[in-house]
Design an enzyme around this catalytic site. Structure first.
Site, PDB file in Angstrom:
ATOM      1  N   ASP A 140      -2.690 -10.639  -1.260  1.00 49.74           N
ATOM      2  CA  ASP A 140      -1.309 -10.733  -1.241  1.00 49.74           C
ATOM      3  C   ASP A 140      -0.994 -10.608   0.408  1.00 49.74           C
ATOM      4  OD1 ASP A 140      -1.831  -8.149  -0.527  1.00 49.74           O
ATOM      5  OD2 ASP A 140      -0.203  -7.190  -1.937  1.00 49.74           O
ATOM      6  N   CYS A 174      -5.714  -6.624  -1.769  1.00 48.27           N
ATOM      7  CA  CYS A 174      -4.418  -6.101  -1.398  1.00 48.27           C
ATOM      8  C   CYS A 174      -4.419  -4.975  -0.528  1.00 48.27           C
ATOM      9  CB  CYS A 174      -3.675  -6.241  -2.878  1.00 48.27           C
ATOM     10  SG  CYS A 174      -4.226  -4.781  -3.800  1.00 48.27           S
ATOM     11  N   THR A 185      -4.382  -1.750  -1.400  1.00 42.78           N
ATOM     12  CA  THR A 185      -5.481  -1.005  -1.773  1.00 42.78           C
ATOM     13  C   THR A 185      -6.541  -1.249  -2.655  1.00 42.78           C
ATOM     14  OG1 THR A 185      -4.153  -0.538  -3.973  1.00 42.78           O
ATOM     15  CG2 THR A 185      -3.773   1.297  -1.929  1.00 42.78           C
ATOM     16  N   HIS A 225     -24.338  -1.919 -13.413  1.00 42.06           N
ATOM     17  CA  HIS A 225     -24.116  -1.228 -14.638  1.00 42.06           C
ATOM     18  C   HIS A 225     -22.864  -1.811 -15.493  1.00 42.06           C
ATOM     19  CE1 HIS A 225     -26.000   2.947 -13.337  1.00 42.06           C
ATOM     20  NE2 HIS A 225     -27.102   1.803 -13.208  1.00 42.06           N
ATOM     21  N   HIS A 285     -26.748  -0.609 -20.684  1.00 39.91           N
ATOM     22  CA  HIS A 285     -25.144  -1.028 -20.042  1.00 39.91           C
ATOM     23  C   HIS A 285     -24.592  -2.210 -20.896  1.00 39.91           C
ATOM     24  CE1 HIS A 285     -26.078   1.546 -16.845  1.00 39.91           C
ATOM     25  NE2 HIS A 285     -27.434   0.979 -16.554  1.00 39.91           N
TER      26      HIS A 285
HETATM   27  C1  RB5 Z   1       2.002  -4.060  -0.998  1.00 47.07           C
HETATM   28  O1  RB5 Z   1       2.803  -3.357  -0.199  1.00 47.07           O
HETATM   29  C2  RB5 Z   1       1.129  -3.331  -1.855  1.00 47.07           C
HETATM   30  O2  RB5 Z   1       1.656  -2.653  -2.901  1.00 47.07           O
HETATM   31  C3  RB5 Z   1      -0.085  -4.074  -2.634  1.00 47.07           C
HETATM   32  O3  RB5 Z   1      -0.654  -4.867  -1.392  1.00 47.07           O
HETATM   33  C4  RB5 Z   1      -1.007  -3.045  -3.300  1.00 47.07           C
HETATM   34  O4  RB5 Z   1      -1.654  -2.331  -2.507  1.00 47.07           O
HETATM   35  C5  RB5 Z   1      -0.877  -2.987  -4.662  1.00 47.07           C
HETATM   36  O5  RB5 Z   1      -1.964  -2.305  -5.195  1.00 47.07           O
END
Ligand code: RB5
Length: 148
Positions: free
Chosen positions: A8, A65, A67, A98, A133
């Site tokens: 994203d 993204c 996180t 695994h 596994h």
């Molecule tokens: C976007 O702001 C953020 O929410 C997205 O990149 C991501 O971290 C969602 O899990």
């Protein structure tokens, strides 16, 4: 290897760098976008990349993204996809060895590009160990069939 990749806006910059990195290593890369860092919804890209892996158009998927969490939540809804949100190289190795993970979800906001490249290297270099596994992963099959 054939690798499908997407992000994203929060993962865009690192996605661009990873596309070049993967190509420099000789991999065949399908870039599912986006093409700019304009704000977008991560589920749209998670699903595209997960579908490429699910239907064997690509061997592995990589999603970036902020996180890696949102990408992994959506990718894991697609049949035959085992997505792992990885933030340290050791977990990349274990996700393959695994869990036979086939989609790697990365954080573009909290993990630097060099660490993410190291994570990608470990992920692509590690084989699934099978054995005990595989027996555990087989327990996914009835859930994927019935959704229960
Ligand atoms: C976007 O702001 C953020 O929410 C997205 O990149 C991501 O971290 C969602 O899990």
């Amino acid at each position: 290897m054939r690798i499908s990749i997407g992000s994203d806006h929060a993962g865009f910059e690192q996605k661009q760098q990873l596309v070049e990195y993967l190509k420099s290593l000789g991999h065949e890369v399908t870039d599912r976008g986006p093409d700019t860092d304009d704000r977008v919804d991560y589920p749209d890209y998670a699903i595209k990349v997960a579908m490429d892996v699910s239907f064997n158009r690509d061997d592995f998927g990589i999603l970036v993204c902020g996180t890696g969490i949102g990408m992994s939540i959506f990718a894991n809804k697609i049949v035959r996809v085992r997505a792992a949100n990885v933030t340290i190289p050791e977990f990349a190795e274990l996700a393959r060895a695994h869990n036979d993970a086939n989609v790697l979800c990365l954080s573009g906001r909290f993990i630097d590009i060099d660490t993410n490249k190291e994570i990608v290297d470990k992920f692509l270099a590690t084989e699934f160990e099978g054995g005990r596994h595989a027996k555990r992963l087989a327990k996914l099959l009835p859930i994927e069939r019935t959704g229960a």
